[in-house]
Design a protein around this motif. Structure first.
Motif, short mmCIF file in Angstrom:
data_model
loop_
_atom_site.label_atom_id
_atom_site.label_comp_id
_atom_site.label_asym_id
_atom_site.label_seq_id
_atom_site.Cartn_x
_atom_site.Cartn_y
_atom_site.Cartn_z
N ASN A 123 -1.88 -3.23 7.58
CA ASN A 123 -3.10 -3.75 6.99
C ASN A 123 -4.10 -2.61 6.98
OD1 ASN A 123 -2.43 -6.62 6.70
ND2 ASN A 123 -2.28 -6.57 8.93
N ALA A 124 -4.58 -2.27 5.78
CA ALA A 124 -5.48 -1.13 5.65
C ALA A 124 -6.82 -1.59 5.08
CB ALA A 124 -4.88 -0.08 4.73
N THR A 125 -7.87 -1.01 5.60
CA THR A 125 -9.22 -1.30 5.10
C THR A 125 -10.00 0.00 4.98
OG1 THR A 125 -11.16 -2.71 5.41
CG2 THR A 125 -10.22 -1.72 7.38
N THR A 126 -10.93 -0.01 4.08
CA THR A 126 -11.75 1.19 3.85
C THR A 126 -12.69 1.42 5.02
OG1 THR A 126 -11.69 0.70 1.49
CG2 THR A 126 -13.34 2.29 2.23
N ARG A 127 -12.80 2.66 5.45
CA ARG A 127 -13.77 3.05 6.47
C ARG A 127 -14.94 3.71 5.76
NH1 ARG A 127 -12.59 7.73 10.40
NH2 ARG A 127 -14.73 8.16 10.91
N LYS A 128 -16.14 3.20 6.00
CA LYS A 128 -17.32 3.70 5.30
C LYS A 128 -18.32 4.29 6.29
CE LYS A 128 -16.79 0.16 1.78
NZ LYS A 128 -17.36 -1.00 1.11
N VAL A 156 -9.75 5.58 5.87
CA VAL A 156 -9.06 4.30 5.94
C VAL A 156 -8.74 4.01 7.40
CG1 VAL A 156 -6.94 3.06 5.32
CG2 VAL A 156 -8.03 4.57 3.66
N PRO A 169 -17.17 5.47 1.16
CA PRO A 169 -15.86 5.54 1.80
C PRO A 169 -15.59 6.94 2.36
CG PRO A 169 -15.68 4.46 -0.33
CD PRO A 169 -17.06 5.04 -0.24
N GLY A 207 -6.18 1.74 9.53
CA GLY A 207 -4.97 0.95 9.37
C GLY A 207 -4.54 0.34 10.69
#
Length: 130
Positions: free
Chosen positions: A7-12, A21, A18, A23
């Motif tokens: 499961n990956a999500t954007t790191r901002k 990422v 952005p 994960g």
């Protein structure tokens, strides 16, 4: 080989841009191995059905053929592809048996088993197979 579910999500950054990422992975190797084993068992069971020395017929809840093994094809003359999707009772059973065969199938669909019920089938040239 390890199977991973990711499961990956954007790191901002603080401004919302952005920058990478994040994960989170989960080891699903065992689950995948079990899935493979299930497929293998299903294939083995299908092979047993296909090669049984007795006709094996199956229907769906509407009475349409969904199982028709090699022996059923051999004794009736209808191939698997010719039989599947057709109404078992109306298209393969002699008319005098329609009611009794339909009754047995209706009970089976309700979970009531019947043993040793005999009925004739038709061949493509309208011969009866006992």
């Amino acid at each position: 080989l390890i199977q991973v579910l990711l499961n990956a999500t954007t790191r901002k950054d603080v401004t919302g841009i952005p920058v990478g990422v994040i994960g989170v992975g989960q080891d699903i190797t065992e689950r995948k191995e079990i899935e493979i084993q299930k497929v293998q068992v299903a294939q083995e069971l299908q092979a047993f059905i296909d090669t049984a020395n007795a006709p094996i017929l199956g229907i769906d809840s509407e009475g349409k053929v969904n199982v028709w093994n090699n022996k059923a094809a051999q004794i009736t003359g209808f191939s698997h592809s010719e039989a599947v999707g057709r109404d078992l009772v109306r298209e393969f059973v002699t008319e005098e048996y329609w009611s009794s065969v339909q009754g047995v199938l209706d009970l089976a669909l309700q979970g009531v088993e019947t043993a040793n019920f005999e009925f004739p089938l038709f061949t493509p040239d309208n011969r009866r197979v006992e």
